[in-house]
Design an enzyme around this catalytic site. Structure first.
Site, mmCIF file in Angstrom:
data_model
loop_
_atom_site.group_PDB
_atom_site.id
_atom_site.type_symbol
_atom_site.label_atom_id
_atom_site.label_comp_id
_atom_site.label_asym_id
_atom_site.label_seq_id
_atom_site.Cartn_x
_atom_site.Cartn_y
_atom_site.Cartn_z
ATOM 1 N N GLU A 28 -34.020 -11.226 52.212
ATOM 2 C CA GLU A 28 -34.285 -12.884 52.285
ATOM 3 C C GLU A 28 -32.996 -13.458 52.982
ATOM 4 O O GLU A 28 -32.370 -14.184 52.203
ATOM 5 C CB GLU A 28 -34.309 -13.398 50.766
ATOM 6 C CG GLU A 28 -35.433 -12.729 49.925
ATOM 7 C CD GLU A 28 -35.721 -13.275 48.548
ATOM 8 O OE1 GLU A 28 -34.870 -14.238 48.290
ATOM 9 O OE2 GLU A 28 -36.527 -12.763 47.882
ATOM 10 N N GLU A 34 -40.937 -7.900 45.944
ATOM 11 C CA GLU A 34 -40.560 -8.693 44.892
ATOM 12 C C GLU A 34 -41.739 -9.501 44.385
ATOM 13 O O GLU A 34 -41.991 -10.256 45.254
ATOM 14 C CB GLU A 34 -39.405 -9.328 44.997
ATOM 15 C CG GLU A 34 -38.013 -8.639 44.976
ATOM 16 C CD GLU A 34 -36.836 -9.549 45.331
ATOM 17 O OE1 GLU A 34 -36.793 -10.823 44.765
ATOM 18 O OE2 GLU A 34 -35.755 -9.123 45.556
HETATM 19 C C1 FCB Z 1 -35.173 -13.516 44.806
HETATM 20 C C2 FCB Z 1 -34.005 -12.384 45.121
HETATM 21 C C3 FCB Z 1 -34.061 -11.537 43.625
HETATM 22 C C4 FCB Z 1 -34.111 -12.552 42.406
HETATM 23 C C5 FCB Z 1 -35.295 -13.172 42.502
HETATM 24 C C6 FCB Z 1 -35.766 -14.056 41.409
HETATM 25 O O1 FCB Z 1 -35.079 -14.781 45.586
HETATM 26 O O2 FCB Z 1 -34.165 -11.783 46.193
HETATM 27 O O3 FCB Z 1 -32.583 -11.273 43.959
HETATM 28 O O4 FCB Z 1 -32.947 -13.199 42.131
HETATM 29 O O5 FCB Z 1 -35.277 -13.931 43.733
#
Ligand code: FCB
Length: 459
Positions: free
Chosen positions: A166, A363
């Site tokens: 990110e 994620e």
């Molecule tokens: C993302 C991050 C991760 C976590 C989630 C909730 O942006 O990559 O580390 O904090 O959000």
């Protein structure tokens, strides 16, 4: 339940974590401070004054966490390596830091779990920030060297790599809004950070490929968002395009088309000296081949225009002061993030159409209230519904033709949620803050059963 095991695409399933959020042991075995140590120790920076000093103490309890992964039955574990453990002073290699990742990786492989390593999940060595951090071009070579050290050491056992997690957060939350480390509020510096992050990705991916040889998988993890208008007003609909540029295309166009989008360049031109920042050859380097684009998805981005009456903060990222980020519709997770699995379908199909790149959801997950019963039990049906809905959207995107390779739940353990501290819990395993005892939540049992059924179904 929407998703049944036989509906799931036959891809890699796992869970994800990151170093600073779980490891703790911040001054052990030669580790030096990262920007997150400095930031979290700055009064007012993190809710409740919390820090990652202890986090989940995964550094010392990793065997137990590996056993949890084995119990879950995941195919793969996505984790990140802490740069300040490996090169604490930015120059000398710290063997004890590398040895920790040896133990972790060997423990994964012994349990039949495939490692997916991220080089940078936001913990820049403080010493490099002191030298200018992501704002300075010198950081690009420092990152490439770090990539070489780690890949030379672990590359015989770790074949799947991502460079950055990110970069939108690193550049825009870190250098524009200042709500993440290093806490800078300067749009010009944010534009520079964005470019150097992209360049660092390109240079490090070439190094990774050279070091790892054939058969390795090299990629990057982004957090693109489907962008939606705050209302049907024409100005709001027009706002969507620019916000999409500054959230999404600013990363994907350089990476996959070797060009910044024109609307992004126009928005940045008054802010930064682009002619000095963007040098000949940079875009070719940035557009190195990507084997896998990791997509982190939580919620859509809703934007409106100030001219149509919206007020409030602009979306993160320089060049959109005339836009407003507005909350999405209910229902929302504990952080107020609108829950909308269709956004994941929209993203995956759009990325497939526009860039034709293999995709993994690296994620997705939610923070929920998670009331704890005696003994640490958490009956998180809301998280199960969230994950179930997002897996269904994932399956649908696969049926619609997206080239899907993996799905990772954020996250294994309740952990340090950056500026929010420990209050929002995203884990499928509860971590008692006083004792650090781990207890799988109902969602962990659900995921485990789903993965086991799938194994049966796939045969
Ligand atoms: C993302 C991050 C991760 C976590 C989630 C909730 O942006 O990559 O580390 O904090 O959000």
């Amino acid at each position: 339940m929407v998703v049944s095991a036989d509906r799931l695409p036959a891809v890699t399933y796992g869970v994800a974590t990151s170093s600073y959020q779980i490891e703790g042991a911040v001054d052990v075995d030669g580790r030096a401070p990262s920007i997150w140590d400095t930031f979290s120790h700055t009064p007012g920076a993190v809710a409740g004054g919390e820090t990652g000093d202890v986090a989940c103490d995964h550094y010392h309890r990793f065997e137990e966490d590996l056993d949890l992964l084995a119990w879950l039955g995941v195919d793969s574990y996505r984790f990140s390596i802490a740069w300040p453990r490996v090169l604490p002073d930015g120059r000398e290699v710290e063997a004890r830091g590398l040895a920790f990742y040896d133990r972790l990786v060997d423990g994964l492989l012994a349990r039949g779990i495939r490692p997916l390593a991220t080089l940078y999940h936001w913990d820049l060595p403080q010493v490099l920030e002191d030298a200018g951090g992501w704002e300075r071009r010198e950081v690009v070579d420092a990152f490439a060297r770090y990539a070489r050290v780690v890949a030379e050491h672990l590359g015989d056992r770790v074949r799947d790599w991502s460079t950055l997690n990110e970069p939108w957060c690193s550049a825009f939350l870190g250098y524009d809004l200042g709500v993440h480390a290093p806490g800078v509020r300067d749009p010009r510096r944010a534009v520079a950070a964005a470019h150097h992050l992209l360049l660092a990705h390109g240079r490090a991916s070439r190094v990774l490929r050279e070091t790892l040889g054939a058969g390795a998988q090299v990629g990057i993890v982004l957090n693109p968002a489907p962008v939606r208008p705050a209302s049907d007003a024409a100005d709001d609909r027009a706002a969507v395009e620019l916000a999409d540029g500054l959230r999404n295309r600013v990363w994907t166009d350089p990476l996959f088309r070797a060009a910044y989008p024109d609307d992004v360049l126009a928005a940045w031109d008054p802010i930064a000296d682009l002619a000095t920042l963007h040098r000949e050859g940079d875009l070719q380097e940035i557009a190195a081949p990507v084997d896998l684009l990791g997509v982190n998805y939580y919620t859509p981005l809703y934007v409106g225009a100030r001219t149509s009456g919206h007020t409030g903060p602009a979306p993160a990222g320089p060049g959109q002061d005339h836009l407003v980020e507005v909350p999405g519709p209910a229902p929302a997770s504990a952080l107020g993030w609108s829950i909308d699995a269709s956004g994941l379908f929209d993203l995956l199909t759009r990325l497939h159409t526009d860039y034709a790149v293999p995709l993994a959801v690296t994620e997705t997950g939610g923070a929920f209230p998670d009331p704890v019963r005696d003994g640490g039990e958490v009956d998180d049906q809301d998280r199960i519904a969230y994950l179930d809905g997002h897996l269904e959207a994932f399956a649908r995107a696969g049926e619609a033709g997206a080239d899907l390779r993996g799905f990772y739940v954020w996250t294994l353990l309740d952990n340090f949620e950056w500026a929010e501290g420990y209050a929002p819990t995203f884990g499928i395993v509860h971590v008692d803050r006083a004792t650090l005892r781990r207890t799988p939540k109902a969602s962990a049992h659900w995921y485990r059963a789903l993965l086991a059924d799938r194994a049966g179904a796939v045969g």
